[in-house]
Design an enzyme around this catalytic site. Sequence first.
Site, short mmCIF file in Angstrom:
data_model
loop_
_atom_site.label_atom_id
_atom_site.label_comp_id
_atom_site.label_asym_id
_atom_site.label_seq_id
_atom_site.Cartn_x
_atom_site.Cartn_y
_atom_site.Cartn_z
N ASP A 131 0.86 -1.18 0.00
CA ASP A 131 0.00 0.00 0.00
C ASP A 131 0.89 1.23 0.00
OD1 ASP A 131 -2.46 -1.39 0.10
OD2 ASP A 131 -2.32 -1.59 2.27
N ASP A 182 -6.99 -1.31 -4.51
CA ASP A 182 -8.01 -0.90 -3.53
C ASP A 182 -8.92 0.18 -4.10
OD1 ASP A 182 -6.78 -2.61 -1.67
OD2 ASP A 182 -5.57 -0.99 -0.83
#
Length: 158
Positions: free
Chosen positions: A112, A132
């Site tokens: 991330d 995401d």
Amino acid sequence: MFKYYLIAILVIILDQLTKWRIVETMDVGEEITIWDPYLSLYSHRNGGAAWGMLQGQMWLFAIITIVVIIGIIYYFHKEGKGKPLFQASLMMLLGGAIGNFIDRVLQGEVVDFVSVLIPVINYNFPIFNIADAALTLGVITLIIYILFFEGKEQKKVK
């Protein structure tokens, strides 16, 4: 129908390229400010699901992701014909699911890197990635389709 698969392919490519770039150029925990204090690149690893839940449950994520991928492809072909918004939403979901699945299989964790501060409520949104974002956009698009288009299509058929 193949043109819609290009959406999923594009999501996967962008997701994997950006994650590769983060891994190659940034140390875990390193931050690059883009728009202080609202937006930055922050190299982070997530061994769990959304918001770090269920850390280390790789077998569970593998099973769930495979079931989700099969379900998306099934519904795409069974219910998607003539429904471009529905098809696009499913392909965003497919691309996002596969993008994070690749990370989990190859690295045991998801990379991330997008860090956002929501100023109105002074909230640090959980760090996320392209996959995401595609998952979120896919869900939003699917909700819009269900609320505003699905019922109208069914009425036209009757």
